[in-house]
Structure formats: C-alpha cells, structure tokens
Design a protein around this motif. Structure first.
Motif, PDB file in Angstrom:
ATOM      1  N   ARG A   1     -32.311 -27.629  49.503  1.00  0.00           N
ATOM      2  CA  ARG A   1     -32.956 -28.554  48.815  1.00  0.00           C
ATOM      3  C   ARG A   1     -31.880 -30.088  47.982  1.00  0.00           C
ATOM      4  O   ARG A   1     -30.434 -29.678  47.829  1.00  0.00           O
ATOM      5  CB  ARG A   1     -33.009 -28.304  47.604  1.00  0.00           C
ATOM      6  CG  ARG A   1     -33.500 -27.032  46.871  1.00  0.00           C
ATOM      7  CD  ARG A   1     -35.801 -27.747  47.010  1.00  0.00           C
ATOM      8  NE  ARG A   1     -36.498 -26.649  46.604  1.00  0.00           N
ATOM      9  CZ  ARG A   1     -36.849 -25.632  47.904  1.00  0.00           C
ATOM     10  NH1 ARG A   1     -36.225 -25.112  49.093  1.00  0.00           N
ATOM     11  NH2 ARG A   1     -37.616 -25.035  47.428  1.00  0.00           N
ATOM     12  N   THR A   2     -32.395 -31.735  48.588  1.00  0.00           N
ATOM     13  CA  THR A   2     -31.482 -32.613  48.526  1.00  0.00           C
ATOM     14  C   THR A   2     -30.373 -32.360  47.243  1.00  0.00           C
ATOM     15  O   THR A   2     -29.113 -32.302  47.577  1.00  0.00           O
ATOM     16  CB  THR A   2     -31.822 -33.708  48.408  1.00  0.00           C
ATOM     17  OG1 THR A   2     -32.630 -33.742  49.962  1.00  0.00           O
ATOM     18  CG2 THR A   2     -30.699 -34.768  48.058  1.00  0.00           C
ATOM     19  N   ALA A   3     -30.375 -31.579  46.500  1.00  0.00           N
ATOM     20  CA  ALA A   3     -29.612 -31.730  45.216  1.00  0.00           C
ATOM     21  C   ALA A   3     -29.057 -30.550  45.198  1.00  0.00           C
ATOM     22  O   ALA A   3     -27.968 -30.918  44.493  1.00  0.00           O
ATOM     23  CB  ALA A   3     -31.068 -31.070  44.048  1.00  0.00           C
TER      24      ALA A   3
ATOM     25  N   VAL B   1     -31.511 -31.711  58.438  1.00  0.00           N
ATOM     26  CA  VAL B   1     -31.581 -32.845  58.185  1.00  0.00           C
ATOM     27  C   VAL B   1     -32.264 -33.803  57.171  1.00  0.00           C
ATOM     28  O   VAL B   1     -31.246 -34.238  57.351  1.00  0.00           O
ATOM     29  CB  VAL B   1     -31.453 -33.474  59.607  1.00  0.00           C
ATOM     30  CG1 VAL B   1     -31.661 -34.781  60.037  1.00  0.00           C
ATOM     31  CG2 VAL B   1     -30.566 -32.137  60.758  1.00  0.00           C
ATOM     32  N   VAL B   2     -33.589 -33.361  57.820  1.00  0.00           N
ATOM     33  CA  VAL B   2     -34.019 -34.825  56.293  1.00  0.00           C
ATOM     34  C   VAL B   2     -33.472 -34.034  54.934  1.00  0.00           C
ATOM     35  O   VAL B   2     -33.152 -35.305  54.036  1.00  0.00           O
ATOM     36  CB  VAL B   2     -35.366 -34.384  56.067  1.00  0.00           C
ATOM     37  CG1 VAL B   2     -36.429 -34.795  55.756  1.00  0.00           C
ATOM     38  CG2 VAL B   2     -35.819 -34.320  57.822  1.00  0.00           C
ATOM     39  N   ALA B   3     -32.732 -32.905  54.571  1.00  0.00           N
ATOM     40  CA  ALA B   3     -32.896 -32.743  52.975  1.00  0.00           C
ATOM     41  C   ALA B   3     -31.154 -33.131  53.055  1.00  0.00           C
ATOM     42  O   ALA B   3     -30.793 -34.101  52.333  1.00  0.00           O
ATOM     43  CB  ALA B   3     -32.549 -30.860  52.602  1.00  0.00           C
ATOM     44  N   ALA B   4     -30.460 -32.875  54.231  1.00  0.00           N
ATOM     45  CA  ALA B   4     -29.206 -33.839  54.306  1.00  0.00           C
ATOM     46  C   ALA B   4     -28.830 -34.881  53.917  1.00  0.00           C
ATOM     47  O   ALA B   4     -27.565 -35.423  53.025  1.00  0.00           O
ATOM     48  CB  ALA B   4     -28.085 -32.847  55.390  1.00  0.00           C
TER      49      ALA B   4
ATOM     50  N   SER C   1     -18.251 -22.294  43.193  1.00  0.00           N
ATOM     51  CA  SER C   1     -19.857 -21.069  43.137  1.00  0.00           C
ATOM     52  C   SER C   1     -20.738 -22.773  42.536  1.00  0.00           C
ATOM     53  O   SER C   1     -20.561 -23.774  42.344  1.00  0.00           O
ATOM     54  CB  SER C   1     -18.826 -20.884  41.668  1.00  0.00           C
ATOM     55  OG  SER C   1     -17.951 -21.922  40.339  1.00  0.00           O
ATOM     56  N   GLY C   2     -21.379 -22.080  42.187  1.00  0.00           N
ATOM     57  CA  GLY C   2     -23.598 -22.662  41.856  1.00  0.00           C
ATOM     58  C   GLY C   2     -24.241 -21.841  42.446  1.00  0.00           C
ATOM     59  O   GLY C   2     -24.106 -21.402  43.534  1.00  0.00           O
ATOM     60  N   HIS C   3     -25.105 -22.216  41.885  1.00  0.00           N
ATOM     61  CA  HIS C   3     -26.629 -21.592  41.915  1.00  0.00           C
ATOM     62  C   HIS C   3     -27.218 -22.798  43.710  1.00  0.00           C
ATOM     63  O   HIS C   3     -28.116 -23.419  42.653  1.00  0.00           O
ATOM     64  CB  HIS C   3     -27.701 -22.480  40.963  1.00  0.00           C
ATOM     65  CG  HIS C   3     -28.730 -21.125  41.047  1.00  0.00           C
ATOM     66  ND1 HIS C   3     -28.681 -19.586  41.716  1.00  0.00           N
ATOM     67  CD2 HIS C   3     -30.369 -21.694  40.684  1.00  0.00           C
ATOM     68  CE1 HIS C   3     -30.633 -20.378  41.748  1.00  0.00           C
ATOM     69  NE2 HIS C   3     -31.042 -20.426  41.299  1.00  0.00           N
ATOM     70  N   TRP C   4     -26.575 -22.402  44.169  1.00  0.00           N
ATOM     71  CA  TRP C   4     -27.679 -23.115  45.497  1.00  0.00           C
ATOM     72  C   TRP C   4     -27.886 -22.374  46.944  1.00  0.00           C
ATOM     73  O   TRP C   4     -27.620 -22.048  47.131  1.00  0.00           O
ATOM     74  CB  TRP C   4     -26.750 -24.371  45.954  1.00  0.00           C
ATOM     75  CG  TRP C   4     -24.981 -25.007  45.025  1.00  0.00           C
ATOM     76  CD1 TRP C   4     -25.660 -25.879  44.621  1.00  0.00           C
ATOM     77  CD2 TRP C   4     -24.006 -24.443  45.231  1.00  0.00           C
ATOM     78  NE1 TRP C   4     -25.024 -26.123  43.855  1.00  0.00           N
ATOM     79  CE2 TRP C   4     -23.706 -25.997  43.988  1.00  0.00           C
ATOM     80  CE3 TRP C   4     -22.917 -23.366  45.821  1.00  0.00           C
ATOM     81  CZ2 TRP C   4     -22.756 -26.098  43.659  1.00  0.00           C
ATOM     82  CZ3 TRP C   4     -21.756 -24.189  45.411  1.00  0.00           C
ATOM     83  CH2 TRP C   4     -21.832 -25.276  44.621  1.00  0.00           C
ATOM     84  N   PRO C   5     -29.085 -21.658  46.022  1.00  0.00           N
ATOM     85  CA  PRO C   5     -30.421 -20.543  47.075  1.00  0.00           C
ATOM     86  C   PRO C   5     -30.227 -21.252  48.405  1.00  0.00           C
ATOM     87  O   PRO C   5     -30.077 -19.934  49.775  1.00  0.00           O
ATOM     88  CB  PRO C   5     -31.304 -20.190  45.557  1.00  0.00           C
ATOM     89  CG  PRO C   5     -31.375 -21.174  45.087  1.00  0.00           C
ATOM     90  CD  PRO C   5     -29.830 -21.920  44.956  1.00  0.00           C
ATOM     91  N   GLY C   6     -30.954 -22.950  48.175  1.00  0.00           N
ATOM     92  CA  GLY C   6     -31.454 -22.865  49.640  1.00  0.00           C
ATOM     93  C   GLY C   6     -30.317 -23.118  50.441  1.00  0.00           C
ATOM     94  O   GLY C   6     -30.347 -22.703  52.083  1.00  0.00           O
TER      95      GLY C   6
ATOM     96  N   LEU D   1     -26.861 -30.031  47.810  1.00  0.00           N
ATOM     97  CA  LEU D   1     -26.137 -30.770  48.727  1.00  0.00           C
ATOM     98  C   LEU D   1     -25.274 -31.647  48.104  1.00  0.00           C
ATOM     99  O   LEU D   1     -24.266 -31.378  47.537  1.00  0.00           O
ATOM    100  CB  LEU D   1     -26.497 -30.619  50.053  1.00  0.00           C
ATOM    101  CG  LEU D   1     -25.328 -31.528  50.652  1.00  0.00           C
ATOM    102  CD1 LEU D   1     -24.018 -30.173  51.622  1.00  0.00           C
ATOM    103  CD2 LEU D   1     -26.082 -32.056  52.419  1.00  0.00           C
ATOM    104  N   ALA D   2     -26.366 -32.778  47.460  1.00  0.00           N
ATOM    105  CA  ALA D   2     -25.651 -33.042  46.096  1.00  0.00           C
ATOM    106  C   ALA D   2     -25.126 -32.724  44.845  1.00  0.00           C
ATOM    107  O   ALA D   2     -23.595 -33.538  44.668  1.00  0.00           O
ATOM    108  CB  ALA D   2     -26.714 -34.558  46.095  1.00  0.00           C
ATOM    109  N   ASP D   3     -24.807 -31.359  44.420  1.00  0.00           N
ATOM    110  CA  ASP D   3     -24.206 -30.589  43.684  1.00  0.00           C
ATOM    111  C   ASP D   3     -22.682 -30.945  44.575  1.00  0.00           C
ATOM    112  O   ASP D   3     -21.495 -30.596  43.313  1.00  0.00           O
ATOM    113  CB  ASP D   3     -25.133 -29.600  42.755  1.00  0.00           C
ATOM    114  CG  ASP D   3     -24.054 -29.451  41.890  1.00  0.00           C
ATOM    115  OD1 ASP D   3     -24.072 -30.194  40.686  1.00  0.00           O
ATOM    116  OD2 ASP D   3     -24.740 -28.525  41.536  1.00  0.00           O
ATOM    117  N   VAL D   4     -22.993 -29.582  45.382  1.00  0.00           N
ATOM    118  CA  VAL D   4     -21.641 -29.243  45.810  1.00  0.00           C
ATOM    119  C   VAL D   4     -20.676 -30.354  46.303  1.00  0.00           C
ATOM    120  O   VAL D   4     -19.589 -30.458  45.809  1.00  0.00           O
ATOM    121  CB  VAL D   4     -22.405 -29.143  47.730  1.00  0.00           C
ATOM    122  CG1 VAL D   4     -21.327 -28.949  48.283  1.00  0.00           C
ATOM    123  CG2 VAL D   4     -23.110 -27.663  47.070  1.00  0.00           C
ATOM    124  N   LEU D   5     -21.547 -31.503  46.877  1.00  0.00           N
ATOM    125  CA  LEU D   5     -20.268 -32.381  47.039  1.00  0.00           C
ATOM    126  C   LEU D   5     -19.837 -33.727  45.631  1.00  0.00           C
ATOM    127  O   LEU D   5     -18.597 -33.612  45.865  1.00  0.00           O
ATOM    128  CB  LEU D   5     -21.277 -34.031  47.873  1.00  0.00           C
ATOM    129  CG  LEU D   5     -21.765 -33.342  49.097  1.00  0.00           C
ATOM    130  CD1 LEU D   5     -22.072 -35.058  49.818  1.00  0.00           C
ATOM    131  CD2 LEU D   5     -20.730 -32.750  49.984  1.00  0.00           C
TER     132      LEU D   5
END
Length: 223
Positions: free
Chosen positions: A115-117, A41-44, A174-179, A119-123
């Motif tokens: 990581r917040t970054a 929740v904190v990250a999102a 597609s993206g490098h979002w391991p977390g 999810l921001a990248d996904v959006l």
C-alpha cells in the motif's frame, strides 16, 4: 521530509519464482512476476517522497513495462555470484550519476499487496542513516533505506539478509506494514498476499489463472 530515489532489480521473468512451480506453469509465473512488479511500482511511485525509480533488468518485457510506468531503466551488469546485489548497487550508482547526492531506497519488486501509505509511513519514521524493513519471514529484507546522500547503498539482499543488513549498521524499523513485508516466493506467500488483497494487475492475472484475488481462510504464512 527528504525525498528518496528508489531502485529495484528484476531478473529474467521466465526464470523467476521456481518455488511456485507446483501451482503455476513457467509462462504463468512470468506473467505473475510482471503483474506483481507493476503493482509494486504503481504503489511505490505514488508516494510523494519517492522522486524517481530506477529499474535494473536484463528482461525486455520488464524494461518496457518499467518505462511505461515512468521509471528509468538500465541493463543488468555482469554479476558473477551475486546478481541481485550487483544490480542494486549499479542502480544506486546510476541514480547518483544522474541526480547527484541523494537518499536511496532499495525495494523488492514482488510486493503485490504493498500500500502506498505503508511506504510513505516508512519514509516518515526512518530518521537514521541506514534502515531496514525486515520481511514477513523475519530473515529477509523488504526494503533498505539510506538517509545519507553520499554513503553507498551496500545492499546485502539474499539468504539471511536481515542479519547481514543489521550487521552493516542498518536499524530495523518497526511498524504495521504487512503489504510491504510480504514478498512472494512460495505458494504460502501467494496465499498470504491474496488474504491481504493485491493490486489491480496481480488481481487480473490471478483471475486469468482461475484464482480468486482474495482468500478469507487462514494461511500458514502471516505477513
């Protein structure tokens, strides 16, 4: 960039993560679930484009923590054979009842290395009507995004959910979002997120259990 309203569903924490029973007691698993939820929740919610978070849960501890973190909480509805998707769909309907036509994001609640970054990248990259982030196993779903203000969420989380979401028209991102891709169900998953580095609350909880919060040796599950 269009904002989204996020939805999470969390069941009773004393019934969660049974596949971690070889590593943790029932009480420890409940503590870990609450900690991982908190870090997720904190990250999102730190993502500027996430306008709100709605949490669907029958658990009073989860509900209390969610409210502390600024989320809107609704009780889990009668679910039948599919409690997770029933809860997420109910949360999505509640969002639109309160906010009107909106974009929707369904997110797993056990992403302690998110990581917040990420999810921001996904959006930022998800421009299609319906998108899915497939989890580290290649078969599950970490996130489902609906960029249509009136289309239903239509979640299909569960076994082989990646295939089910694709069949329903969701485009895999597609993206490098391991977390983001690494939810925790097994001891191997727990090792993997420790290698990635987990959030503050999961770190504290693992240390209380006698685990280090990080692993530097190779693990079998790679997120």
């Amino acid at each position: 960039m269009h904002t989204v309203h996020a939805v999470m569903a969390v069941k009773h924490i004393d019934r969660a993560k049974s596949r971690l029973a070889s590593e943790l007691s029932t009480e420890q698993r409940a503590q870990l679930v609450l900690a991982m939820f908190t870090d997720t929740v904190v990250a999102a919610t730190a993502v500027p484009e996430v306008s709100s978070l709605t949490v669907v849960t029958p658990d009073p501890l989860v509900a209390a923590r969610a409210r502390e973190l600024g989320a809107h909480v609704i009780d889990e509805p009668p679910a039948g054979d599919d409690p997770l998707n029933t809860a997420l769909a109910a949360g999505a309907r509640d969002v639109r009842d309160r906010h009107g036509p909106t974009h929707l994001l369904a997110l797993q609640a056990d992403l302690p290395a998110l990581r917040t970054a990420e999810l921001a990248d996904v959006l930022a990259v998800a421009v299609g009507t319906r998108s899915v982030v497939i989890d580290h196993t290649g078969t599950g779903t970490a996130a489902l995004l609906v960029r249509d203000t009136i289309a239903p969420l239509s979640p299909r989380f569960g076994a082989d959910s990646a295939r089910a979401h694709r069949a329903a028209g969701a485009v895999p991102l597609s993206g490098h979002w391991p977390g983001l891709r690494c939810d925790v169900d097994t001891p191997e998953d727990l090792d993997a997120v420790r290698t990635l580095g987990v959030g503050e609350f999961t770190t504290s909880t693992l240390r209380e259990f006698g685990f280090s919060s990080h692993r530097s040796d190779p693990v079998r599950t790679v997120c």
